[in-house]
Design a protein around this motif. Structure first.
Motif, PDB file in Angstrom:
ATOM      1  N   SER A   1       3.333 -67.726   8.546  1.00 31.96           N
ATOM      2  CA  SER A   1       4.383 -66.924   7.911  1.00 31.96           C
ATOM      3  C   SER A   1       5.613 -66.875   8.792  1.00 31.96           C
ATOM      4  O   SER A   1       5.556 -67.227   9.975  1.00 31.96           O
TER       5      SER A   1
ATOM      6  N   HIS B   1      12.167 -53.577   9.864  1.00 27.88           N
ATOM      7  CA  HIS B   1      11.993 -52.249   9.274  1.00 27.88           C
ATOM      8  C   HIS B   1      10.548 -52.063   8.821  1.00 27.88           C
ATOM      9  O   HIS B   1       9.733 -52.996   8.899  1.00 27.88           O
TER      10      HIS B   1
ATOM     11  N   GLY C   1       4.425 -54.759   5.163  1.00 29.76           N
ATOM     12  CA  GLY C   1       4.233 -55.825   4.178  1.00 29.76           C
ATOM     13  C   GLY C   1       3.770 -57.132   4.817  1.00 29.76           C
ATOM     14  O   GLY C   1       3.083 -57.927   4.173  1.00 29.76           O
TER      15      GLY C   1
ATOM     16  N   TYR D   1      17.480 -72.410  -0.093  1.00 24.68           N
ATOM     17  CA  TYR D   1      16.661 -71.573   0.797  1.00 24.68           C
ATOM     18  C   TYR D   1      15.156 -71.652   0.496  1.00 24.68           C
ATOM     19  O   TYR D   1      14.342 -71.896   1.391  1.00 24.68           O
TER      20      TYR D   1
ATOM     21  N   ILE E   1       6.080 -73.962   5.096  1.00 27.92           N
ATOM     22  CA  ILE E   1       4.675 -73.667   4.801  1.00 27.92           C
ATOM     23  C   ILE E   1       3.848 -74.949   4.746  1.00 27.92           C
ATOM     24  O   ILE E   1       2.779 -75.050   5.345  1.00 27.92           O
TER      25      ILE E   1
ATOM     26  N   GLN F   1       8.156 -62.191  -1.979  1.00 28.68           N
ATOM     27  CA  GLN F   1       8.088 -63.628  -1.698  1.00 28.68           C
ATOM     28  C   GLN F   1       7.200 -64.395  -2.684  1.00 28.68           C
ATOM     29  O   GLN F   1       7.033 -65.611  -2.560  1.00 28.68           O
TER      30      GLN F   1
ATOM     31  N   VAL G   1       0.801 -52.337   0.034  1.00 31.77           N
ATOM     32  CA  VAL G   1       2.003 -52.409   0.875  1.00 31.77           C
ATOM     33  C   VAL G   1       2.947 -53.536   0.457  1.00 31.77           C
ATOM     34  O   VAL G   1       3.861 -53.884   1.183  1.00 31.77           O
TER      35      VAL G   1
END
Ligand code: TYM
Length: 332
Positions: free
Chosen positions: A6, A16, A22, A128, A136, A150, A183
């Motif tokens: 990731s 944050h 998450g 992007y 990945i 995502q 989450v």
């Protein structure tokens, strides 16, 4: 061991609570059970043209925070995306296998470009998600731990992997998203229907990992709650309270019904005070470790170089196969 990969963008001085719950917490957990690759997505960050000094600083702060949050350089490979040139190369190859319409459907691009105005938004914002797919697929990841925002990019990644495999021959593992329901979308404290986000309208809605306890407490106490006084999870009618309950539940390891029972008759004040404490307790040690790591830039850069070397070995191997499948002549 299954492989996990990731990335996170270095777009602000601090991560944050949404990033932390998450994604980053799962990264730390999964390094125990998976072959773990994580990176700082500085190539993605330049889609919005930060200054060179900002980018350098934030990339280091990001790395320090990830180690500070518990990534262990022995068990996780943490690297800086731009140091592995193959990401850009694979992104180009995947772009040549992506439809315009397919790319144009990505909602994150629509949101971001709307902010800039359709025609002045950079092309990098448009491509992007294809760079993300390259990130990945490069590592043949089995699982990608991310927040709910995502999901669509992961769908595209899977589509591109399958398309490449059927056009050129079996090359990429088809990865699965790893998203934890409770989450997947931590909400903005001031606007509980919106996700907590770096680009949110008010800093009051965001809890930053590197923030001091004082401001953190103040923000939680001022979080928008809902009418009534019952501390119960009800996403429809009580999104603000539900968000705080989820935060407290995952950070303290206490099931939500147990929390509801605990605050029965006590009202929002007592509840919020405890939410603030679990957040402060989670962030304070990360902040301290991050500051220590930032004090020795040479050591931090060395750890990143170790990560880059491990990542480069995998990237080189994947690209050798990709280049051959595509029909590029080998360099003698
Ligand atoms: P980024 O940097 O915006 O966010 C990093 C991670 O935090 C998650 N997240 C949240 N989760 C729950 N609630 C929220 N409010 C919240 N806000 C953010 C994100 O879902 C993400 O997992 N495109 C990616 C970076 C990336 C990447 C990749 C990720 C680049 N290449 C390859 C995975 C694999 C991004 O912008 O994340």
């Amino acid at each position: 061991r299954p492989r996990v990969l990731s990335g996170i963008q270095p777009t602000a001085e601090s991560f944050h609570l949404g990033n932390f719950l998450g994604a980053v917490r799962q990264w730390v957990d999964m390094q125990e059970t998976h072959d773990a690759f994580y990176f700082i997505a500085d190539l993605h960050a330049i889609t919005v043209n930060p200054s060179a000094a900002d980018l350098r600083r934030r990339t280091r702060v990001s790395a320090a925070q990830l180690f500070g949050a518990g990534l262990d350089p022995e068990r996780s490979t943490l690297f800086v995306q731009s140091q592995i040139r193959e990401h850009s190369e694979l992104a180009w190859i995947l772009m040549c296998n992506t439809g315009m319409g397919e790319a144009a459907r990505m909602t994150q691009f629509k949101d971001k470009s709307a902010k800039y105005g359709e025609s002045s938004a950079g092309v990098g914002l448009f491509t992007y998600p294809i760079l993300q797919a390259a990130d990945i697929l490069m590592y043949q990841a089995d699982f990608v731990p991310v927040g709910g925002d995502q999901k669509q990019h992961l769908e595209l990644t899977r589509d591109l992997a399958q398309r490449f495999n059927s056009r050129y021959g079996e090359t990429f593992n088809v990865p699965a998203p790893y998203i934890l329901k409770e989450v997947e979308k931590i909400a903005d404290l001031q606007d509980p229907l919106a996700k907590m986000s770096k680009s949110s309208s008010s800093p009051q809605g965001i809890l930053e990992v590197l923030e001091e306890p004082g401001p953190l407490r103040k923000k939680v106490m001022r979080a928008v709650t809902d009418t009534g006084s019952e501390v119960v999870a009800d996403p429809e009618n009580k999104p603000g309270v539900t968000n705080l309950l989820r935060i407290q539940s995952v950070l303290s390891g206490t099931p939500i019904p147990e929390l509801s029972a605990r605050y029965a008759g006590l009202g929002y004040g007592a509840f919020k005070k405890d939410v603030a404490e679990v957040v402060v307790d989670a962030f304070a040690p990360i902040r301290e470790r991050t500051e220590k790591l930032l004090a020795d830039e040479a050591e931090l850069d060395r750890l990143l170089a170790v990560g880059a070397a491990r990542a480069a070995a995998v990237a080189r191997e994947t690209m050798e196969v990709v280049r051959e499948r595509i029909g590029f002549l080998p360099k003698l």
